[in-house]
Structure formats: C-alpha cells, structure tokens
Scaffold this motif. Sequence first.
Motif, PDB file in Angstrom:
ATOM      1  N   ARG A   1       0.815  -1.225   0.000  1.00 10.25           N
ATOM      2  CA  ARG A   1       0.000   0.000   0.000  1.00 10.25           C
ATOM      3  C   ARG A   1       0.840   1.262   0.000  1.00 10.25           C
ATOM      4  NH1 ARG A   1      -2.024   3.076   4.139  1.00 10.25           N
ATOM      5  NH2 ARG A   1      -1.474   1.527   5.706  1.00 10.25           N
ATOM      6  N   ILE A   2       1.873   1.332   0.843  1.00 11.10           N
ATOM      7  CA  ILE A   2       2.569   2.616   1.009  1.00 11.10           C
ATOM      8  C   ILE A   2       3.907   2.710   0.280  1.00 11.10           C
ATOM      9  CG2 ILE A   2       1.446   3.075   3.218  1.00 11.10           C
ATOM     10  CD1 ILE A   2       4.244   2.578   4.518  1.00 11.10           C
TER      11      ILE A   2
ATOM     12  N   GLY B   1       6.001   3.007  -3.045  1.00 12.07           N
ATOM     13  CA  GLY B   1       5.773   3.392  -4.425  1.00 12.07           C
ATOM     14  C   GLY B   1       6.190   2.292  -5.385  1.00 12.07           C
TER      15      GLY B   1
ATOM     16  N   TYR C   1       4.780  12.869  -0.962  1.00 14.53           N
ATOM     17  CA  TYR C   1       3.337  13.015  -0.770  1.00 14.53           C
ATOM     18  C   TYR C   1       2.675  13.274  -2.115  1.00 14.53           C
ATOM     19  CZ  TYR C   1      -1.035  14.191   1.509  1.00 14.53           C
ATOM     20  OH  TYR C   1      -2.335  14.185   1.932  1.00 14.53           O
TER      21      TYR C   1
ATOM     22  N   GLN D   1      -1.132  11.934  -4.666  1.00 13.04           N
ATOM     23  CA  GLN D   1      -2.567  11.628  -4.675  1.00 13.04           C
ATOM     24  C   GLN D   1      -2.916  10.437  -3.792  1.00 13.04           C
ATOM     25  OE1 GLN D   1      -3.428  11.116  -8.835  1.00 13.04           O
ATOM     26  NE2 GLN D   1      -3.915  13.278  -9.099  1.00 13.04           N
ATOM     27  N   ARG D   2      -1.996   9.497  -3.640  1.00 12.12           N
ATOM     28  CA  ARG D   2      -2.235   8.317  -2.805  1.00 12.12           C
ATOM     29  C   ARG D   2      -1.756   8.522  -1.367  1.00 12.12           C
ATOM     30  NH1 ARG D   2       0.474   3.499  -5.762  1.00 12.12           N
ATOM     31  NH2 ARG D   2      -0.166   2.469  -3.847  1.00 12.12           N
TER      32      ARG D   2
ATOM     33  N   GLN E   1       4.025   7.980   0.119  1.00 14.21           N
ATOM     34  CA  GLN E   1       4.576   6.791  -0.522  1.00 14.21           C
ATOM     35  C   GLN E   1       6.071   6.742  -0.242  1.00 14.21           C
ATOM     36  OE1 GLN E   1       2.653   4.605  -3.281  1.00 14.21           O
ATOM     37  NE2 GLN E   1       1.532   5.129  -1.422  1.00 14.21           N
TER      38      GLN E   1
END
Length: 164
Positions: free
Chosen positions: A65-66, A68, A143, A145-146, A149
Amino acid sequence: MKTLATLSVAFLAFVIVPCSRAQQLTPAEIREIAKENETKQEELINLEQDTARAMQWNNGALFRRIYGDDFVGILPSGQVKDKAGWIASIENSGMKYDSFIASDIRVRMFEDTAVVTCLWSSRGIHGDQHFSKQYRVTHVYVYGQRGWQVIASQVTLLPGSAPS
C-alpha cells in the motif's frame, strides 16, 4: 505562554516556507501551514510504527500500500531490492519476531518530500538461533494523490548485531 506558542509556530512556518513566499503570508496562513506540517509529521510517525508492526508479523500488505511502484531499498547486506523483492524478503525471511519496535523517529520535511530516520530494535528467532538486533533506517517519502509513498529505504545493521 500563548505568545511563545504563536511565535514558535510562526518561526517553524518561516523555516518551512521559502523566505520570499513567507513574507507574503498572513499570520493565519502561517499557522495553517504549520498545522498541516504537524499533521503530516504525525502521519509519518504513525507509518513508521505501522511498518515496525508489519515487520514483526512478516506481513507485506502495508508495504504494498505505502511503497511506491518505483521503490528502491537497500538491505543491511547491501543488496538492492525493488518493491516486489523487498516485500518478498519480508514475507519469506524465516524470522519469528518476539518484538519489533521503531523508536527515535525523526521527520524532516521538504515541501512534499520527507526524510524519516528511526531506530529499529528487534528480538526473535531465526531457525534455532535467538537474536537481538538494532538497525538505523532511513525512509524517503513523497506526498501525492495516494498520500505518503516510500520511494527509497536504507537499512543499516548496527554494531553488536549479528546478521542472520
């Protein structure tokens, strides 16, 4: 006391915002920027603590998830891993952790980029060998849109900790 807090917030905002832009901001805008940066720092600290928990449980979900898609990480052995390789090394490490803690977390913000350093302390068993290790870790976050990362990581085994 309230004046000291306001001055501290203003000072932080001036340090964080480029000087030419900071001179054009109102005190309310400066306070808002400082508040946003404090919130971002808290998010990063929480992510580091979540990372330690994911490491303890050899769980790759958080990393999927985090981290990239273009993530690059360097293991204590010096081995370079992409996102998939990093996750595989966590999930297939063979380590059984009794504890895995992230402490001494320090966040340095640079607009939408952050460098986070911390100390990882772990205890557990690998095969039939008990271990206790400490690592210095650096994560670079961006930082977007998600949200935050991780795009890069460096993990260094500290002296007195034997590699497994």
